[in-house]
Design a protein around this motif. Sequence first.
Motif, PDB file in Angstrom:
ATOM      1  N   ILE A   6      16.920  29.889  47.888  1.00  0.00           N
ATOM      2  CA  ILE A   6      16.559  28.729  47.069  1.00  0.00           C
ATOM      3  C   ILE A   6      17.826  28.012  46.632  1.00  0.00           C
ATOM      4  N   SER A   7      17.663  26.844  46.058  1.00  0.00           N
ATOM      5  CA  SER A   7      18.800  26.089  45.529  1.00  0.00           C
ATOM      6  C   SER A   7      19.019  26.451  44.066  1.00  0.00           C
ATOM      7  N   PRO A   8      20.229  26.864  43.697  1.00  0.00           N
ATOM      8  CA  PRO A   8      20.493  27.172  42.282  1.00  0.00           C
ATOM      9  C   PRO A   8      20.391  25.910  41.425  1.00  0.00           C
ATOM     10  N   ARG A   9      20.068  26.085  40.164  1.00  0.00           N
ATOM     11  CA  ARG A   9      20.113  24.966  39.229  1.00  0.00           C
ATOM     12  C   ARG A   9      21.557  24.470  39.125  1.00  0.00           C
ATOM     13  N   PRO A  10      21.788  23.166  39.139  1.00  0.00           N
ATOM     14  CA  PRO A  10      23.172  22.652  39.110  1.00  0.00           C
ATOM     15  C   PRO A  10      23.965  23.140  37.904  1.00  0.00           C
ATOM     16  N   ASP A  11      23.290  23.325  36.782  1.00  0.00           N
ATOM     17  CA  ASP A  11      23.972  23.715  35.544  1.00  0.00           C
ATOM     18  C   ASP A  11      23.603  25.133  35.112  1.00  0.00           C
ATOM     19  N   PHE A  12      23.317  26.020  36.106  1.00  0.00           N
ATOM     20  CA  PHE A  12      22.776  27.332  35.717  1.00  0.00           C
ATOM     21  C   PHE A  12      23.752  28.133  34.876  1.00  0.00           C
ATOM     22  N   GLY A  13      25.070  27.976  35.104  1.00  0.00           N
ATOM     23  CA  GLY A  13      26.039  28.712  34.308  1.00  0.00           C
ATOM     24  C   GLY A  13      25.971  28.335  32.840  1.00  0.00           C
ATOM     25  N   GLN A  14      25.897  27.040  32.569  1.00  0.00           N
ATOM     26  CA  GLN A  14      25.787  26.576  31.184  1.00  0.00           C
ATOM     27  C   GLN A  14      24.489  27.040  30.552  1.00  0.00           C
ATOM     28  N   ARG A  15      23.415  27.036  31.334  1.00  0.00           N
ATOM     29  CA  ARG A  15      22.125  27.441  30.797  1.00  0.00           C
ATOM     30  C   ARG A  15      22.109  28.935  30.467  1.00  0.00           C
ATOM     31  N   LEU A  16      22.760  29.740  31.295  1.00  0.00           N
ATOM     32  CA  LEU A  16      22.834  31.171  31.020  1.00  0.00           C
ATOM     33  C   LEU A  16      23.688  31.451  29.789  1.00  0.00           C
ATOM     34  N   ALA A 127      16.679  35.298  30.304  1.00  0.00           N
ATOM     35  CA  ALA A 127      17.333  34.461  31.306  1.00  0.00           C
ATOM     36  C   ALA A 127      16.445  34.204  32.515  1.00  0.00           C
ATOM     37  N   GLN A 128      15.781  35.244  33.025  1.00  0.00           N
ATOM     38  CA  GLN A 128      14.953  35.000  34.204  1.00  0.00           C
ATOM     39  C   GLN A 128      13.664  34.259  33.842  1.00  0.00           C
ATOM     40  N   TRP A 129      13.222  34.347  32.570  1.00  0.00           N
ATOM     41  CA  TRP A 129      12.042  33.580  32.165  1.00  0.00           C
ATOM     42  C   TRP A 129      12.346  32.084  32.144  1.00  0.00           C
ATOM     43  N   TYR A 130      13.522  31.709  31.629  1.00  0.00           N
ATOM     44  CA  TYR A 130      13.901  30.303  31.657  1.00  0.00           C
ATOM     45  C   TYR A 130      14.105  29.807  33.085  1.00  0.00           C
ATOM     46  N   TRP A 131      14.627  30.697  33.941  1.00  0.00           N
ATOM     47  CA  TRP A 131      14.735  30.337  35.363  1.00  0.00           C
ATOM     48  C   TRP A 131      13.358  30.007  35.917  1.00  0.00           C
TER      49      TRP A 131
END
Length: 371
Positions: A6-16, A127-131
């Motif tokens: 899949i494609s990662p969220r562009p801002d996944f680091g900030q979101r985590l 974290a995985q729930w927000y994903w």
Amino acid sequence: MERLPISPRPDFGQRLEAVGLSFHSWDNYWKEDVCYRFTAAQVDEIEAAAQALHAMCVAAARRAVADGRLAQLGIPEAFRNAVADSIGQDEFSLYGRFDLAYDGVNPPKLLEYNADTPTSLLESAVAQWYWLEDCRPDADQFNSLHERLVDQWKRLPGAGVVHLASLRGNEEDWVCTTYMQDVVVQAGREARHIHVEDIGWDAARRRFVDLDGLPIDTLFKLYPWEWLMREDFGRHIAGSGTRFVEPIWKSVLACKGLLPLLWEMYPGHPNLLPAYFEPGRLQSYARKPLYSREGANVALYADGRLLAQDSGPYGAEGFVYQGLAAIPEFDGKYPVLGAWIVGGEPAGMCIREDVSPITTNMSNFVPHYFE
């Protein structure tokens, strides 16, 4: 059960980082360029297996106490009465995590029970729930972990402050205890973090205390019982008046010696692998220390040939020999499922994968969903 690119969220680091997962980039620990997809029926099977395994494990622990086998599990003599009293009183227990081998076709197989100090809580519960909400909003996830933890803390007997302890300098444990501190507060209790190294003993009051001299009535600890039992402070535990979370009876479930005890009681059970205290009874097997962390000192053998091993400081107490699990391989990665138990009930799932069939502390965390 599928592993999907899949494609990662562009801002996944900030979101985590916004939810507190500060170490997500260590060796690419958090991985969201792939995910695992399950069917609802598969999730039901995992949930049912976790429910059955927990009941079996508690029964095996009670049998170990009744049959006088705690020495075989490496529990020092000075603590055996405390273990027996603790399980006899069914002392309050919060949570644990089963590690399971599962391919989506055959029944889940128990690898071990992380019943004392399991981490990966923030990743699993939040974290995985927000994903999921961001990436698969129309799907579902086996994940009621946060709500179950809050509800279970509400059941904690008594009042007073809950202290939560982790080792100084261990960021992963600090993140886990900080998340758990928030859970305790949401349950309506006062919570204080303390480093394990800062816990003191007040000899006059015969109490464990924090740096302000406040007695520690309840202590959630990411510090294993097998270490506590072998330290100078350990001799004060029984008469301290402190309620430990997890309680001392969970030391039996956290011991790999539980695996052969389970096989003795439930031979041929579909969710178990054959396991023994003695070597030589299996041709293909995992050799595991009675006590170890993060896959350390585990060695895997197929038809007597070494497949994989991990180094570490464990093994002094002895080993067990468990039938080699058929961990599936997806694109060169081996996933291990973590099935969470809270208050004795299944509460969710997480997945760790590695290029080796031995899961270590930095194996990748991969989110999941089901349809």
